[in-house]
Design a protein around this motif. Sequence first.
Motif, short mmCIF file in Angstrom:
data_model
loop_
_atom_site.label_atom_id
_atom_site.label_comp_id
_atom_site.label_asym_id
_atom_site.label_seq_id
_atom_site.Cartn_x
_atom_site.Cartn_y
_atom_site.Cartn_z
N GLN A 138 0.83 -1.23 0.07
CA GLN A 138 0.02 0.01 0.03
C GLN A 138 0.90 1.38 0.14
O GLN A 138 0.49 2.15 -0.73
N LYS A 139 2.12 1.34 0.80
CA LYS A 139 2.84 2.36 0.95
C LYS A 139 3.32 2.73 -0.56
O LYS A 139 3.31 3.58 -1.14
N ALA A 140 4.05 1.67 -1.32
CA ALA A 140 4.39 1.77 -2.61
C ALA A 140 3.65 2.22 -3.79
O ALA A 140 3.95 3.09 -4.23
N GLN A 141 2.29 1.91 -3.40
CA GLN A 141 1.31 2.12 -4.25
C GLN A 141 0.96 3.55 -4.19
O GLN A 141 0.87 4.40 -5.27
N ILE A 142 0.76 3.96 -2.97
CA ILE A 142 0.30 5.52 -2.72
C ILE A 142 1.41 6.57 -3.17
O ILE A 142 1.33 7.67 -3.84
N LEU A 143 2.83 6.19 -2.99
CA LEU A 143 4.12 6.92 -3.47
C LEU A 143 4.03 7.08 -4.84
O LEU A 143 4.41 8.03 -5.41
N GLU A 144 3.71 5.79 -5.50
CA GLU A 144 3.74 5.97 -6.88
C GLU A 144 2.72 6.85 -7.46
O GLU A 144 2.83 7.52 -8.37
N GLN A 145 1.54 6.61 -6.93
CA GLN A 145 0.66 7.63 -7.38
C GLN A 145 1.02 9.12 -7.27
O GLN A 145 0.63 9.77 -7.88
N PHE A 146 1.49 9.55 -6.00
CA PHE A 146 2.03 10.78 -6.03
C PHE A 146 2.84 11.20 -6.91
O PHE A 146 2.63 12.41 -7.70
N CYS A 147 3.90 10.44 -7.25
CA CYS A 147 4.95 10.67 -8.29
C CYS A 147 4.16 10.79 -9.76
O CYS A 147 4.50 11.75 -10.49
N GLU A 148 3.13 10.03 -9.90
CA GLU A 148 2.30 10.15 -11.20
C GLU A 148 1.57 11.27 -11.28
O GLU A 148 1.78 12.16 -12.30
N PHE A 149 0.94 11.90 -10.14
CA PHE A 149 0.42 13.13 -10.28
C PHE A 149 1.19 14.22 -10.59
O PHE A 149 1.09 15.24 -11.28
N VAL A 150 2.27 14.19 -9.79
CA VAL A 150 3.53 15.29 -9.92
C VAL A 150 3.96 15.23 -11.49
O VAL A 150 4.18 16.54 -12.20
N ARG A 151 3.98 14.23 -12.09
CA ARG A 151 4.57 13.96 -13.46
C ARG A 151 3.76 14.51 -14.43
O ARG A 151 4.01 15.41 -15.40
N HIS A 152 2.32 14.13 -14.39
CA HIS A 152 1.38 14.53 -15.22
C HIS A 152 0.73 15.62 -15.25
O HIS A 152 0.20 16.20 -16.38
N LEU A 153 0.80 16.34 -14.00
CA LEU A 153 -0.12 17.60 -13.94
C LEU A 153 0.71 18.74 -14.63
O LEU A 153 1.98 18.49 -14.39
N LYS A 154 0.04 19.66 -14.62
CA LYS A 154 0.86 21.19 -15.41
C LYS A 154 0.49 22.19 -14.62
O LYS A 154 -0.62 22.40 -14.19
N GLY A 155 1.28 23.21 -14.63
CA GLY A 155 0.78 24.51 -14.04
C GLY A 155 0.66 24.76 -12.76
O GLY A 155 1.38 23.82 -11.98
N ALA A 156 -0.17 25.72 -12.19
CA ALA A 156 -0.33 25.88 -11.06
C ALA A 156 -0.76 24.58 -10.27
O ALA A 156 -0.27 24.39 -9.11
N ARG A 157 -1.50 23.78 -10.78
CA ARG A 157 -2.14 22.69 -10.10
C ARG A 157 -0.92 21.59 -10.03
O ARG A 157 -0.94 21.23 -8.80
N GLN A 158 -0.10 21.62 -10.75
CA GLN A 158 0.89 20.65 -10.58
C GLN A 158 1.89 21.18 -9.30
O GLN A 158 2.18 20.21 -8.39
N GLN A 159 2.22 22.61 -9.11
CA GLN A 159 2.98 23.08 -8.22
C GLN A 159 2.28 23.02 -6.86
O GLN A 159 2.91 22.56 -5.88
N THR A 160 0.84 22.92 -6.79
CA THR A 160 0.12 22.80 -5.65
C THR A 160 0.04 21.40 -5.24
O THR A 160 0.26 21.24 -3.89
N VAL A 161 -0.37 20.23 -5.76
CA VAL A 161 -0.11 19.10 -5.67
C VAL A 161 1.18 18.54 -5.26
O VAL A 161 1.17 17.98 -4.20
N GLN A 162 2.23 18.93 -5.80
CA GLN A 162 3.69 18.77 -5.43
C GLN A 162 3.79 19.20 -4.15
O GLN A 162 4.47 18.36 -3.31
N ILE A 163 3.47 20.45 -3.74
CA ILE A 163 3.83 20.63 -2.63
C ILE A 163 3.07 19.84 -1.43
O ILE A 163 3.50 19.58 -0.40
N HIS A 164 1.61 19.63 -1.67
CA HIS A 164 0.78 18.87 -0.79
C HIS A 164 1.55 17.77 -0.63
O HIS A 164 1.46 16.99 0.71
N VAL A 165 1.81 16.67 -1.65
CA VAL A 165 2.34 15.43 -1.43
C VAL A 165 3.63 15.35 -0.79
O VAL A 165 3.84 14.45 0.11
N ALA A 166 4.69 16.39 -1.21
CA ALA A 166 5.81 16.21 -0.80
C ALA A 166 5.69 16.68 0.76
O ALA A 166 6.45 15.97 1.65
N ALA A 167 4.75 17.41 1.16
CA ALA A 167 4.75 17.83 2.52
C ALA A 167 4.13 16.66 3.33
O ALA A 167 4.68 16.48 4.46
#
Length: 1987
Positions: free
Chosen positions: A745-774
């Motif tokens: 489950q841990k691996a799955q969630i972290l992979e999911q986080f990485c996917e989000f950061v990779r595929h999103l663009k612009g302001a939303r990508q920055q917001t999600v990156q800040i949230h998941v990294a935090a």
Amino acid sequence: MEQAHSLLLNEEACSQLREHQRAEFVFEWLSFLKKLLPATDRADVKKNQKRLVEQLTTVLTGSPGPPTRLLLAQCLALVYRVGDSLTSSLTVDRCNDIIRSKDDSPSFLPTRLAAVACLGVLYEQLGRLLINSFKESVANLLKATKSSECLLELQREAVFLWSTELENVATLCFRAFEGSNYDVRVGISKLLGTLLASALEPRQAIAPRPGSKRNSLKEVMELLSSGFLRGGAGFLRASGDMLKGISSVSRDVRVGITQTCVVFVSILGGAWLETHFSCLLSLLMEWVSHARATQYPADAVSCRCCASFILRATLGTLLGEKAQIAAAKEICQLISKQKRVVDAALHEGNMEARVSPADVAASQHVLVCALLELGSLLQDLSSTAAPLLLDTSIGMLDTVISVLLHPSASARLAAAWCLRCVAVGMPAQVAVLLDRCAERLNALKSCPEAVAGYSAAIAALLGAVQLCPLGISHSKGKVVMTLAEDLLRSAAQNSRISIQRTQGGWLLLSALFTLGPTVMEQHLPRLLLLWKCAFPLSVKDVENELRRGDSFTWQVTLEGRAGALCAMKSLVVHCKDLLTDDVISRLRPLLSCAVALLNQLPSIIKSYGNQIKNAATVFRLRVYEILTMLQPKTYEESFGTVLKQLLNDLTGPEITACAELNLLPSLCYSQDLALLGPGLQDVDQHYIEEQLHGGGSGGGTLEYDPFTIFEKAQEVPTPLPPASALTAAAVQLFGVIFPHLGIQQKAQILEQFCEFVRHLKGARQQTVQIHVAAAFCCTLKCLASSRRELGSEEVQRPALSLLLGALEGSNPLLRCMASEGLSRLVQVLNDPNFTVSITLMSFDKLKTARDAITRTGHALALSAVYRYLSGISSPQYLSACVGVLFTLSQDSTSPEVQMWALHALSMVVDLAGPLYHSHLEASFTLVLRLLLSTPHTHVEVQQSLGRCLNALITSMGPDLQGEGAGVCAVRTSCLVGCAVMQDIQDCLVQAQAISCLQQLHMFAPCFVNLASLVPSLCEILLDYSVLINLCSSYLSLRRAVVACLRQLAQREAVEVSEHAVALVKELPRRDNTQLDVTIKEVGLEGALFSLLDRESDPRLCRDIQETLVHMMSSAAESNLAHWLKLCKDVLSASADSAAAAAVETQQEEDGDRYDDSSAFHAKSESSGPFNNLRWSTRVFSMECVCRIIAQCENGDLAHFNMALAQEQRLHESADYVVLHLADLIRMAFMAATDHSDQLRLAGLQTLLVIIRKFSNVPEPEFPGHVILEQYQANVGAALRPAFHVDAPPNVTAKACQVCSAWIASGVISDLRRVHQLLASSLAKVQVGRDVTSQLYNESTFTMETLAVLKAWAEVYITAVQGSRQRESPGSHLQQQSDEAGTADPAGAGLLKLVQTDLATLSRLWLAALQDHALLTLPSQYSSQLPSTGGSFYTAEMVEQARPHYYSAWATILHATALWLNSTGFIIVDEGPANLSRPVTPTSMGQSTSLSSVKSPEDVNTDRLHLILGISVEFLCSPHSGDQMENISSCLQALQALLEVPWPRSKVGNDQALSVELLSVLHRLIVTRESPSIQLAVLELVRQIVCAAQEHVKEKRHSAEVDDGAAEKETVPEFGEGRDTGGLVPGKSLVFGALELCLCTLVRKLPQLSPKLAGSPTGRGGQTCFLSNTDCRLVTSALAILSELPSICSPEGSVSVLPTVLYLLLGVLREAVKGSVGAESGQLVPGILQALRTVLTSPMSRAEKSRGAWTELLRCALHTLLESWHSDKMEPGVDEVTTLTSLTIFLLYASAEVTTVEPLQTRCIQAFRDSLESKDPVVLSRSYQMLVSLFQGPALVARPFILALGGRLVSQLEEVEKSHPQGPAELQAVQDAIRALEALVFAADETHRPQLVAVLLPILISLLLDENALASAPAASRSLHESALRDLMRIGPQHSTVFKALMASSPHMKARLEAAVKGNQESVNTKAQAPRVISKNTPSIQLKINFL
């Protein structure tokens, strides 16, 4: 570098250096030159001027760095000023040419800037000499005058800036604020604020121009308003924006104008603000109520923050207390006016009313600002503001409470917070306000606003209790609980107020938990029921709920459940002890339902629209908050649901961006935040600056989360909007849950986080990156703290990917967090291979990457990797790291990379520790080179350089003191680096410079020049203290300055003070001279007091206080008058204190003293250097006074001796504290009678110190009196207010302590007044805690009661001790009273006064002791505590009551024991004893129920066991070490008990009790070195042994009586040892006493122990000097030893006797040898008395033991004779003592012991030897002993008479030949005659005449004839007279022998007759003499002859 110290540059030395060293060399030369030139002879300068100017010009054209060019400019100007100034124009021309040059290359820029700097300083220094080239220079320079600093300097001279051009400049400034950073805002606000202040109050006269007028305050205000409301835009743009309906003013502009406003008011000063406060207030209220400022909620919040900041920064720091009270009145009137407006709008109907709904909406913002500031003022003023609440003309509380009914929630919450501030400032108001709000809430239950407002107010007041040490009554909790229940139960009755009642009910319950577990324990069952009702019964019911209800019911339901969850959170936070497994199991189903509802929320929102969206968000937030606080296993089954929601909230499509500054800083490494600029650090403007970082929300405010109103905080909470708060909560909860998931489950969630950061663009990508990294960084933090594992490779891979993505993110804060995350990841994995792979990857990235973002991120990562792995331990890694960071830090193309690389380097230096030493030299070189070359514009690089230098100095440490060439070079680099940084304008860089110098001073103090450092520190304080709120960086700079001063003052306080005063004398007067004046008048310490008064930062205040304490400890004693005057000036610097002083001295002054307006404007000459200081500063000044007195105690004795002080002052200019006693009393009086409760406490404490230290100081002018007597009225007046019925209990308790000390001191002549105060407090105590108007917590009743009882106990102890001293025969006091003939001395009077209340007091004391005994029971016996509580505490307040009992019990115990001693344990029926209530249900046998009435014997036994039990428990406690007074009280109490026969018999009968007491006392004497305690212990042991003796005697006596005299032989023997003589350790009293005495003796005389005798500890043959006290201890121990045989059976006594005799003779031998020092004379009588006691023991004659005793005593006598034989050859041996001990043996031991041979012969020989002594003193004592022996038993005396009689006669016969020459010899002869006389009378009647016939001739032979008598010495004459007297006495007794002798010897007869005749004539002459003399002698002579 020493070669640089010359007038001309040593070019040869310079040319040999490398390039970077050359720059340092030149800088060092210029620094030296700057100091040298003013001191050099003018001729020398002129002589070398040409060469010097050439050298300086060469430096100018050599591209000098920024610090060098400034020094260069100053040196050039100095050369021309000191030397020849004619050629200066050439240099000016050269500079102009350089400035005009067309060379735009970067390399030429430093030269051009240097030329500009040189021009500036040349014109400044030389002025008119350069007038010819002025125009050309100005034209050249005009291009460079665009910065605010330049204009700020210009405004001093350029009038047009703040007159005609003011509006244009202001508009320019407003525009500049847009998009500005922090430093720009600070600079521009300082400029504009200064201009506006100058416009209003010009610093210089302006010539009036036609048509021009002075700016009015109104115009200045309008100018600021236009900027605040419309921004810096021109008319057209502003109009366009208005048409579009958008606000054109950015927050940057508003924050800038806010800071401008603060600068403006600060410059104009406190007096101006006081006069114009109403104008400022109306301006600010206009801003916050203007439609343009409040059209969006976030804007409204932002504007309110701005207004609040201005009010706080001005009112809070510029005004004194009296002016603050006036401001509070004005604010209150504003609130009242606004409330009337709203009431009119609501009640008159909006149709016809003139007030529009918009005005009502606007009023809420005005009210919020006004109420919050009013609250802050009242909280700061504390109890000083009490008169303000009593002022009926403004009705402050009524006004604030009326706002609780305002239609706006924000206004209601602000009013509630204001009430909370009142409660914190004046704790007496808490209960009153709670009652009032509860009553109104009950009355207005059907009004929604009232329910919301009053419930918020009650919650706020409950929150205030956390900050009120005196608390509130327990009953208030029950009232609030009932209210809350009522609201929740009635919520469904009326839909109009359902939401308010639901919210209000849960808000009250949540707040109630802050009262703590003791209050909430009893309410928990009802709460669990309420929680159960708030949620469905099961998860299935949650789904069923969806089918019913509407939008409104769901809103109410969600509000209710959110409230219930908040109450649960409050339970976890404030009452964790109540969170048992049972409670958790009952909450678990409810939490499951709450989590299940999370799933349903989207469909509910979909069904009922967005109107319940906010309620749903708050509900989710509450779920997350409570789950974060609980153990994850509690809700393990709900992980799936919760995770799904969390992922949605962190990455979903509808997420709200949570401002990064609310989320990330807590996850970063604190020191890394320095990379993000000053705005993130502690700054003065933090309150408004954080709005700019708050994203779209514009900062937090109370209405976003009303449940924060009861948090424990001094400042108003600023919760984030629910959506932002939800993200932050989701991040926290993710961090808690993630570690508990499975690997997959841990691996799955972290992979999911990485996917989000990779595929999103612009302001939303920055917001999600800040949230998941935090979220993941939060996880790592939790993993590290819980020591759990992250997981295998499949988890590590996406984890690393996530962090590396963040590390290379564009957001610098994200990069900081990622580097911290990496260090945590490395810590959690703890895998060396992984760590190495991370570092290699960073190295690779840094080698290849060229973009700043990647390089900064990985540079920081390199420094962080080893942070949590115990630092860097690999030299290879360190070298590689240093190499990379060195390269990056020199990349001048990217200042950002330089800054991050240098910061990383400073971290590496810290982590590497000693390993870094090999890189130190290169690092110092790099830092210095960069400091000398970095442009001033790159401030951030300079800040990082400062941090780096600091780390390097710390790494070098004490090695900096070394003398090697390398160390000297490094040290010079440090000093040069600090000098460079000090010259840089940026405050943070200057702070770093000071910090570096502080470190240098710590490690190498002799190399830091205080003469330059201290003035530079003081200049910073002088510059900034007046404009204290100007600059955030100023806070860090002020902190650095004061921290440095604190360290300097620890070592060199006097020098620091001298340098500061010297600086101020040299300074020219400037614009702001307030602090300069202070330093001139009262030194640096006075300036620090002023600074302390203005500062609010706790860390800074603490440092200022510590600096003052260090300065005081160094200088106070030597400069006493100065420090005491300083403290007095600080204390007097308030209107109240001045009034108090006037009352005290009863001076008549003008009536306008109390006029508000006169308090600040006209500062009177007598008011001292300080003006209107706060109560907190004055409290500190009183603490300083106490410190000074304590310090003097360790100094000269004259400090506490008036006569000595006056005498010494005549001979030397010393000063003593006793000479300032009048001032000390005056200060204590002023403080004790102040409005401020804290100051009253400080004043009373000072008074207590004064009484304790000075009560025994005699008054030299009035012998027999003490110095404090003249201050009785002052002390009485200071105490009286504290006993007023309204005085807080802590003040009364402290006053009781002072009262008892004052009475006990014996100073008071009229006891009745002070006694009356204590009597009133006793009456108050008797009324008890049942009084309904309980303002404080029940524990305060305990505190006050016990303080009163302790005070009375102290007074009673003093009275009893005083009366005992007077009764003791021969006492000094007895003689005094006999001489004075007083019938009723003071002690007896005091005892009579106490006696009247003693019946009451004794019962109260016993009740208090019983309470204490119960409270000291171990926790396992807690069930035995009474369920209702004790006499003076309630069951709920047990923990709070304990400390109060602990501080009072010992004194009360002592007093109770003395009372029982006085009654002799005889119970008298004392009647009701004035008690208005029964003392306690278990009142020591005084219970009222007939079935349990105890006999007097039982009551006494209870009392005895109570006192014994408490004492033994305490004395056994390991924590009693620091409680010497309590130990002493215990021992004295036990002594008092054992003085009375009844308790003595009890102890004597109970051997187990006696043995236990002895073991406790043994432990005490071993562990306590205090002589007084050891003496008391031995006295107590003696009493216990006496008790046992009495018991044994009584048993023996009763046995003898019972058995009759006839059967005496068969009487059983009582005592220890019985028939066997065995003593069992641990059960034997005798053995215990032996152990204790042995311990005492061996500690004082280690020689006694065979083991210790030869060891170093035993001090073998050395002299072991005993003090007077030691001698008393030894004799006490011997006295106890000597009594031990008498409490044994005959067999037991035989067991003990050898030990007793060994110790006795051992001590005797030491005393005889003189090895105990000079005090042995005090020891001997005790030893001999103990010996006599042993020898006369009845056991020596008892039939069973007689034989053994005889044998043992013979051995002892043998030992004594042996030691006599061996010791008498040694010098200094005391023969007399040995002889006396022999005599005691011979007289008191049975004849069987002494008459056996060879003992008898040896004893006789000892006496024979002593008679041969040449020492008359030894002879005298020998003869005296013989007298005793000859008169002793015949068996003993006979052998001695036979053996020594002849020798005695022959010695006396020889006296005729050699008459005595001195008094000692005379005494010896007289004693010999006594001995012979005793021998004569010892003979039988038959032989006596023959012996008389021997005696009489000897006496006659001592007579002198008439001629010889006249010339004989005095001793012979005295001998003649005494012999004649003896003959006249003995002759008639034996007339027959006498006559026969006279007849047979005519010569003798003639001699005797001549002597008798001569004696008769002498008597006649003496009888006539007075008559003859009286004719010639004055009558006064007769007084000498007292016949």
